[in-house]
Scaffold this motif. Structure first.
Motif, PDB file in Angstrom:
ATOM      1  N   THR A   1     -12.713 -52.812-107.485  1.00  0.00           N
ATOM      2  CA  THR A   1     -12.308 -53.606-108.646  1.00  0.00           C
ATOM      3  C   THR A   1     -12.277 -55.052-108.177  1.00  0.00           C
ATOM      4  O   THR A   1     -11.572 -55.385-107.219  1.00  0.00           O
ATOM      5  N   VAL A   2     -13.060 -55.903-108.849  1.00  0.00           N
ATOM      6  CA  VAL A   2     -13.287 -57.272-108.392  1.00  0.00           C
ATOM      7  C   VAL A   2     -12.821 -58.265-109.451  1.00  0.00           C
ATOM      8  O   VAL A   2     -13.045 -58.058-110.646  1.00  0.00           O
ATOM      9  N   SER A   3     -12.208 -59.347-108.996  1.00  0.00           N
ATOM     10  CA  SER A   3     -11.734 -60.385-109.911  1.00  0.00           C
ATOM     11  C   SER A   3     -12.899 -61.135-110.539  1.00  0.00           C
ATOM     12  O   SER A   3     -13.816 -61.560-109.849  1.00  0.00           O
ATOM     13  N   GLN A   4     -12.825 -61.273-111.871  1.00  0.00           N
ATOM     14  CA  GLN A   4     -13.790 -62.133-112.556  1.00  0.00           C
ATOM     15  C   GLN A   4     -13.109 -63.436-112.973  1.00  0.00           C
ATOM     16  O   GLN A   4     -13.639 -64.186-113.770  1.00  0.00           O
ATOM     17  N   GLY A   5     -11.934 -63.670-112.410  1.00  0.00           N
ATOM     18  CA  GLY A   5     -11.188 -64.885-112.715  1.00  0.00           C
ATOM     19  C   GLY A   5     -10.352 -64.695-113.966  1.00  0.00           C
ATOM     20  O   GLY A   5     -10.216 -63.589-114.484  1.00  0.00           O
ATOM     21  N   GLU A   6      -9.757 -65.769-114.417  1.00  0.00           N
ATOM     22  CA  GLU A   6      -8.923 -65.726-115.624  1.00  0.00           C
ATOM     23  C   GLU A   6      -9.776 -65.344-116.820  1.00  0.00           C
ATOM     24  O   GLU A   6     -10.931 -65.743-116.919  1.00  0.00           O
ATOM     25  N   LYS A   7      -9.197 -64.587-117.718  1.00  0.00           N
ATOM     26  CA  LYS A   7      -9.918 -64.215-118.928  1.00  0.00           C
ATOM     27  C   LYS A   7     -10.135 -65.473-119.758  1.00  0.00           C
ATOM     28  O   LYS A   7      -9.206 -66.195-120.068  1.00  0.00           O
ATOM     29  N   GLN A   8     -11.359 -65.728-120.082  1.00  0.00           N
ATOM     30  CA  GLN A   8     -11.723 -66.913-120.852  1.00  0.00           C
ATOM     31  C   GLN A   8     -11.690 -66.566-122.338  1.00  0.00           C
ATOM     32  O   GLN A   8     -12.207 -65.534-122.748  1.00  0.00           O
ATOM     33  N   LYS A   9     -11.066 -67.436-123.105  1.00  0.00           N
ATOM     34  CA  LYS A   9     -11.040 -67.241-124.546  1.00  0.00           C
ATOM     35  C   LYS A   9     -12.011 -68.240-125.154  1.00  0.00           C
ATOM     36  O   LYS A   9     -11.977 -69.420-124.834  1.00  0.00           O
TER      37      LYS A   9
ATOM     38  N   THR B   1     -21.041 -55.009 -98.063  1.00  0.00           N
ATOM     39  CA  THR B   1     -21.934 -54.899 -96.906  1.00  0.00           C
ATOM     40  C   THR B   1     -21.300 -54.034 -95.821  1.00  0.00           C
ATOM     41  O   THR B   1     -21.954 -53.155 -95.249  1.00  0.00           O
ATOM     42  N   GLU B   2     -20.036 -54.266 -95.547  1.00  0.00           N
ATOM     43  CA  GLU B   2     -19.331 -53.487 -94.526  1.00  0.00           C
ATOM     44  C   GLU B   2     -19.297 -52.001 -94.888  1.00  0.00           C
ATOM     45  O   GLU B   2     -19.573 -51.139 -94.053  1.00  0.00           O
ATOM     46  N   LEU B   3     -18.980 -51.695 -96.149  1.00  0.00           N
ATOM     47  CA  LEU B   3     -18.901 -50.298 -96.573  1.00  0.00           C
ATOM     48  C   LEU B   3     -20.270 -49.629 -96.547  1.00  0.00           C
ATOM     49  O   LEU B   3     -20.400 -48.471 -96.140  1.00  0.00           O
ATOM     50  N   ARG B   4     -21.306 -50.344 -96.964  1.00  0.00           N
ATOM     51  CA  ARG B   4     -22.661 -49.774 -96.919  1.00  0.00           C
ATOM     52  C   ARG B   4     -23.094 -49.504 -95.484  1.00  0.00           C
ATOM     53  O   ARG B   4     -23.740 -48.504 -95.197  1.00  0.00           O
ATOM     54  N   ASN B   5     -22.729 -50.400 -94.566  1.00  0.00           N
ATOM     55  CA  ASN B   5     -23.054 -50.203 -93.152  1.00  0.00           C
ATOM     56  C   ASN B   5     -22.328 -48.992 -92.576  1.00  0.00           C
ATOM     57  O   ASN B   5     -22.785 -48.407 -91.590  1.00  0.00           O
ATOM     58  N   LEU B   6     -21.201 -48.611 -93.169  1.00  0.00           N
ATOM     59  CA  LEU B   6     -20.471 -47.412 -92.736  1.00  0.00           C
ATOM     60  C   LEU B   6     -21.058 -46.136 -93.339  1.00  0.00           C
ATOM     61  O   LEU B   6     -20.608 -45.042 -93.034  1.00  0.00           O
ATOM     62  N   GLY B   7     -22.049 -46.287 -94.232  1.00  0.00           N
ATOM     63  CA  GLY B   7     -22.687 -45.124 -94.831  1.00  0.00           C
ATOM     64  C   GLY B   7     -22.093 -44.720 -96.161  1.00  0.00           C
ATOM     65  O   GLY B   7     -22.230 -43.577 -96.590  1.00  0.00           O
ATOM     66  N   LEU B   8     -21.440 -45.652 -96.841  1.00  0.00           N
ATOM     67  CA  LEU B   8     -20.836 -45.367 -98.139  1.00  0.00           C
ATOM     68  C   LEU B   8     -21.634 -46.015 -99.258  1.00  0.00           C
ATOM     69  O   LEU B   8     -22.350 -46.988 -99.046  1.00  0.00           O
ATOM     70  N   VAL B   9     -21.495 -45.475-100.466  1.00  0.00           N
ATOM     71  CA  VAL B   9     -22.118 -46.035-101.659  1.00  0.00           C
ATOM     72  C   VAL B   9     -21.058 -46.898-102.336  1.00  0.00           C
ATOM     73  O   VAL B   9     -19.898 -46.494-102.435  1.00  0.00           O
ATOM     74  N   VAL B  10     -21.445 -48.073-102.823  1.00  0.00           N
ATOM     75  CA  VAL B  10     -20.482 -49.010-103.402  1.00  0.00           C
ATOM     76  C   VAL B  10     -20.805 -49.287-104.870  1.00  0.00           C
ATOM     77  O   VAL B  10     -21.941 -49.612-105.208  1.00  0.00           O
ATOM     78  N   ASN B  11     -19.789 -49.139-105.728  1.00  0.00           N
ATOM     79  CA  ASN B  11     -19.863 -49.547-107.132  1.00  0.00           C
ATOM     80  C   ASN B  11     -18.826 -50.642-107.327  1.00  0.00           C
ATOM     81  O   ASN B  11     -17.797 -50.646-106.656  1.00  0.00           O
ATOM     82  N   THR B  12     -19.092 -51.555-108.270  1.00  0.00           N
ATOM     83  CA  THR B  12     -18.100 -52.597-108.562  1.00  0.00           C
ATOM     84  C   THR B  12     -17.769 -52.607-110.042  1.00  0.00           C
ATOM     85  O   THR B  12     -18.614 -52.302-110.885  1.00  0.00           O
ATOM     86  N   VAL B  13     -16.523 -52.957-110.333  1.00  0.00           N
ATOM     87  CA  VAL B  13     -16.035 -53.103-111.698  1.00  0.00           C
ATOM     88  C   VAL B  13     -15.307 -54.447-111.751  1.00  0.00           C
ATOM     89  O   VAL B  13     -14.422 -54.700-110.934  1.00  0.00           O
TER      90      VAL B  13
ATOM     91  N   VAL C   1     -16.070 -59.771-102.155  1.00  0.00           N
ATOM     92  CA  VAL C   1     -16.737 -58.526-102.544  1.00  0.00           C
ATOM     93  C   VAL C   1     -18.049 -58.307-101.795  1.00  0.00           C
ATOM     94  O   VAL C   1     -18.372 -57.180-101.413  1.00  0.00           O
ATOM     95  N   TRP C   2     -18.833 -59.346-101.545  1.00  0.00           N
ATOM     96  CA  TRP C   2     -20.120 -59.178-100.868  1.00  0.00           C
ATOM     97  C   TRP C   2     -19.909 -58.775 -99.416  1.00  0.00           C
ATOM     98  O   TRP C   2     -20.627 -57.929 -98.887  1.00  0.00           O
ATOM     99  N   GLU C   3     -18.915 -59.371 -98.776  1.00  0.00           N
ATOM    100  CA  GLU C   3     -18.585 -59.024 -97.394  1.00  0.00           C
ATOM    101  C   GLU C   3     -18.126 -57.567 -97.303  1.00  0.00           C
ATOM    102  O   GLU C   3     -18.576 -56.811 -96.450  1.00  0.00           O
ATOM    103  N   VAL C   4     -17.248 -57.156 -98.222  1.00  0.00           N
ATOM    104  CA  VAL C   4     -16.724 -55.789 -98.238  1.00  0.00           C
ATOM    105  C   VAL C   4     -17.828 -54.785 -98.542  1.00  0.00           C
ATOM    106  O   VAL C   4     -17.954 -53.753 -97.875  1.00  0.00           O
TER     107      VAL C   4
END
Length: 184
Positions: free
Chosen positions: A137-145, A94-106, A89-92
């Motif tokens: 949309t970014v993975s937060q890993g397996e849902k922890q119970k 950065t790449e999108l921001r360098n292209l002039g886009l705004v980035v949100n994550t979920v 996600v950090w690599e992506v």
């Protein structure tokens, strides 16, 4: 010897705001057209010209035409979204921001590694205008119970294992120690 005609003064028409396909210029105008992205002007519309509309130019036998440069909009600059699923996600971002886009994550539970991009909106391959927002949309890993660990003190080994199993917990490291309690 033939006499030269007196210079003629002409007024340069204003082409700004016209669609380039609809421009008709008099024979004394030598049009030069250049194209640029422009945030606020639809594609195909003239947004600048040199010399400006309304200015006067002199034509003569030596100079029979006047060059007018029109700048025509290509619309808003658009960016084709790269393939980003599965990438960090950090690599992506950065790449999108360098292209002039705004980035949100979920964040979303997923069996994928934490921090891996699962999807984007708009999707990879689509074209978006510069300055647009891309939601990752970014993975937060397996849902922890979360489970309360039961008190196992005083239980036999088999009763403790059953109670852990009922709570959906696994036995970690078992350490045996000497004590006054019965064995097990």
């Amino acid at each position: 010897q033939p006499r030269k005609k007196e210079p003629t003064t002409v007024m340069v028409p204003n082409f700004c705001g016209l669609h380039a396909d609809n421009i008709q210029a008099d024979g004394w105008i030598d049009l030069d057209i250049e194209y640029r992205y422009h945030e606020n002007t639809p594609a195909g519309v003239v947004f600048a010209q040199t010399p400006t509309g309304g200015s006067r130019r002199r034509l003569s036998d030596d100079r029979k035409t006047c060059q007018v440069t029109l700048t025509v909009s290509l619309g808003r600059e658009s960016i084709r979204l790269p393939q980003i699923a599965g990438r960090d996600v950090w690599e992506v971002a950065t790449e999108l921001r360098n292209l002039g886009l705004v980035v949100n994550t979920v964040a979303e539970p997923s069996p994928r590694e934490v921090g891996r991009v699962l999807a984007s909106e708009p999707r990879a391959g689509e074209s978006v205008p510069k300055g647009a927002t891309v939601t990752l949309t970014v993975s937060q890993g397996e849902k922890q119970k979360t489970v309360r660990v039961p008190n196992l003190c005083g239980l036999s080994r088999s009763d403790a294992l059953i109670r852990l199993w009922l709570c959906q917990l696994n036995v970690g490291e078992v350490v045996e120690a000497w004590s006054d309690a019965p064995a097990g």
